[in-house]
Design an enzyme around this catalytic site. Structure first.
Site, PDB file in Angstrom:
ATOM      1  N   GLY A  91     -10.894  -6.089  35.773  1.00  0.00           N
ATOM      2  CA  GLY A  91     -11.636  -4.933  35.274  1.00  0.00           C
ATOM      3  C   GLY A  91     -11.946  -3.957  36.398  1.00  0.00           C
ATOM      4  O   GLY A  91     -11.891  -2.733  36.218  1.00  0.00           O
ATOM      5  N   ASP A 311     -22.674 -11.960  37.507  1.00  0.00           N
ATOM      6  CA  ASP A 311     -21.525 -12.869  37.537  1.00  0.00           C
ATOM      7  C   ASP A 311     -21.942 -14.326  37.758  1.00  0.00           C
ATOM      8  O   ASP A 311     -21.104 -15.231  37.709  1.00  0.00           O
ATOM      9  CB  ASP A 311     -20.528 -12.433  38.619  1.00  0.00           C
ATOM     10  CG  ASP A 311     -19.860 -11.111  38.243  1.00  0.00           C
ATOM     11  OD1 ASP A 311     -19.787 -10.796  37.043  1.00  0.00           O
ATOM     12  OD2 ASP A 311     -19.429 -10.384  39.157  1.00  0.00           O
ATOM     13  N   LYS A 338     -17.130  -9.496  29.372  1.00  0.00           N
ATOM     14  CA  LYS A 338     -16.547  -9.883  30.658  1.00  0.00           C
ATOM     15  C   LYS A 338     -15.135 -10.444  30.415  1.00  0.00           C
ATOM     16  O   LYS A 338     -14.566 -10.244  29.354  1.00  0.00           O
ATOM     17  CB  LYS A 338     -17.456 -10.894  31.370  1.00  0.00           C
ATOM     18  CG  LYS A 338     -18.811 -10.308  31.775  1.00  0.00           C
ATOM     19  CD  LYS A 338     -18.654  -9.202  32.789  1.00  0.00           C
ATOM     20  CE  LYS A 338     -19.980  -8.598  33.182  1.00  0.00           C
ATOM     21  NZ  LYS A 338     -19.830  -7.373  33.968  1.00  0.00           N
TER      22      LYS A 338
HETATM   23  C1  S3P Z   1     -18.358  -5.498  39.499  1.00  0.00           C
HETATM   24  C2  S3P Z   1     -19.384  -5.159  38.649  1.00  0.00           C
HETATM   25  C3  S3P Z   1     -19.789  -6.009  37.526  1.00  0.00           C
HETATM   26  C4  S3P Z   1     -19.280  -7.431  37.693  1.00  0.00           C
HETATM   27  C5  S3P Z   1     -17.832  -7.472  38.054  1.00  0.00           C
HETATM   28  C6  S3P Z   1     -17.590  -6.748  39.372  1.00  0.00           C
HETATM   29  C7  S3P Z   1     -18.019  -4.574  40.585  1.00  0.00           C
HETATM   30  O1  S3P Z   1     -19.220  -5.488  36.349  1.00  0.00           O
HETATM   31  O2  S3P Z   1     -19.490  -8.174  36.532  1.00  0.00           O
HETATM   32  O3  S3P Z   1     -17.377  -8.805  38.188  1.00  0.00           O
HETATM   33  O4  S3P Z   1     -17.309  -4.980  41.520  1.00  0.00           O
HETATM   34  O5  S3P Z   1     -18.475  -3.432  40.545  1.00  0.00           O
HETATM   35  P1  S3P Z   1     -19.906  -4.273  35.549  1.00  0.00           P
HETATM   36  O6  S3P Z   1     -19.769  -3.035  36.344  1.00  0.00           O
HETATM   37  O7  S3P Z   1     -19.136  -4.202  34.265  1.00  0.00           O
HETATM   38  O8  S3P Z   1     -21.324  -4.684  35.348  1.00  0.00           O
END
Ligand code: S3P
Length: 425
Positions: A91, A311, A338
């Site tokens: 993501g 996380d 997630k």
């Molecule tokens: C992350 C932000 C979080 C986290 C992901 C990594 C990042 O997600 O859960 O594993 O590196 O900015 P979200 O921005 O969707 O909260």
């Protein structure tokens, strides 16, 4: 996976480089002027997806062990990709790339695996549209087409959900935009982008609740040592905290307070855990954690802490099942989007283990009864963090647990099983 009871985790280890920081530094290095060297670059698949993606944009990247060297192309130098940009399971790769690609003169298309293709992208596309970006999504999901040739302008944007990925995408787009870009958030999410931008020489103005940058200025290549990944270390820290007789020291781990809510949660559960941050004149705080196992007690999670342990909820829920008394975890709707629906995965797994839980729409209540959990088949739904959380849970159960997709640890922590075997006694 075979498990015995009364297992303990003892010894010392250095977690691999932080995945969250690795993505940001690689993207910023790609659009910098000059060469960047990233030491202790994370070994997992997710960060490999980011390196592949910037290569596909014409950036020269070389890897020598865990050192990555990137020859930046400056703000105006990325090249049109010859095919789809594949973010795999990541993501962060897809969302941060969306911010970077919105201000380009060429078209691009981002795709991902089946898990990533189920996750929401409107949250990142919406502010970028306000900045002048043009996109075609598939119902707010991947594949996502980014149409080039639309100049961006800075905006002031308040995050509707606390998301560091969205904050990062908007700030990355802001580098290419005219004027000032301001991101406001009511609960502070991880600050790695702010720290990373400053490390590449971009003036960043941070106030309580906002971060601003001015566009049109090339980041300047630099050298960085990436701290150990707190989120990877957390599985062993959590296991050591709740299995009496454990004694674990974690070296070189990132201790940015916007990431370490899990340590504060363990303290609230009466864990014997200490941490010390080495002086870091600039850049990311890092240091050492020492944790010893003893009986833990249930607690109520403060919602303002959620972004700082988002996380770590899977391992926190496992720890709570081994603690005495009631733990309330609420306000966790984000877990549903997630790598898997983690709330469902946690609820189902804890029920299978015989834990007393009350599933809620946005959380769960866990009535911990240490010593009463039973062997179970634990489904990970192909989610790396669920595999590792269940691996730790299975250590405290008498008998054999079965976990699926063991190999998924390669997404963030390829050495997980090796480290687990070394620390187990
Ligand atoms: C992350 C932000 C979080 C986290 C992901 C990594 C990042 O997600 O859960 O594993 O590196 O900015 P979200 O921005 O969707 O909260």
């Amino acid at each position: 996976m075979t498990a015995r009871t009364n297992l303990r985790l003892r010894g010392r280890f250095d977690p691999p480089g932080d995945k969250s920081i690795g993505h940001r530094l690689a993207f910023l290095a790609a659009i910098s002027r000059g060469r960047s060297r990233l030491e202790a670059f994370p070994p997992g698949r997710d960060c490999a997806s980011t390196l592949e993606l910037i290569r596909a944009l014409g950036v020269e990247v070389s890897e020598e062990g865990s050192r990555v060297t990137v020859v930046g192309r400056g703000l105006g130098g990325l090249r049109a990709p010859l095919s789809d940009l594949d973010a795999g399971n990541s993501g962060s790769t897809a969302r941060m790339a969306t911010g970077l690609l919105a201000g380009q003169s060429f078209d691009s298309r981002i795709v991902g695996d089946s898990s990533l293709s189920r996750r929401p992208f409107d949250r990142v596309v919406n502010p970028l549209i306000e900045m002048g970006g043009v996109f075609e999504t598939t119902d707010g999901r991947l594949p996502l087409r980014v149409l080039g040739g639309h100049p961006l302008h800075g905006i002031s944007y308040t995050l509707p959900v606390p998301s560091a990925q969205v904050k990062t995408a908007v700030l990355f787009a802001g580098l290419f935009a005219s004027g000032r870009t301001i991101v406001r958030e009511s609960t502070l999410s991880r600050t790695h982008t702010e720290i990373g931008l400053a490390g590449f020489g971009i003036p960043v103005v941070v106030t309580k609740g906002s971060v601003s940058i001015d566009g049109g200025r090339d980041p300047i290549g630099n050298e960085f040592r990436i701290p150990g990944d707190f989120s990877s270390a957390a599985f062993f820290v959590g296991g050591a905290a709740c299995f009496p007789g454990s004694d674990l020291v974690v070296h070189g781990v990132g201790l940015n307070p916007t990431r370490t809510g899990f340590l504060r949660a363990l303290r609230a559960m009466d864990a014997d855990v200490e941490w010390e941050t080495a002086p870091s004149p600039a850049g990311e705080p890092m240091g050492t954690i020492r944790v010893r196992g003893r009986e833990l007690h249930g607690f109520t999670l403060d919602p303002s802490e959620i972004p700082s342990l988002i996380d770590e909820i899977p391992i926190l829920a496992v720890v709570a099942a081994f603690a005495k008394g009631t733990t309330r975890l609420e306000g966790l709707g984000e877990l549903r989007v997630k790598e898997s629906d983690r709330l469902h995965a946690i609820q189902q797994g804890l029920i299978a283990l015989g834990a007393y839980i009350e599933p809620l729409e946005d959380g769960l209540v866990i009535h911990g009864h240490p010593g009463e959990l039973r062997p179970a088949r634990l489904r990970s739904y192909g989610d790396h963090r669920m595999v590792m959380a269940w691996a730790i849970a299975s250590l405290g159960v008498a008998g054999e647990c079965e976990i699926d997709h063991l190999d998924q640890v390669k997404i963030s922590y390829p050495g997980f099983w090796e480290t687990l075997n070394r620390l187990l006694c």
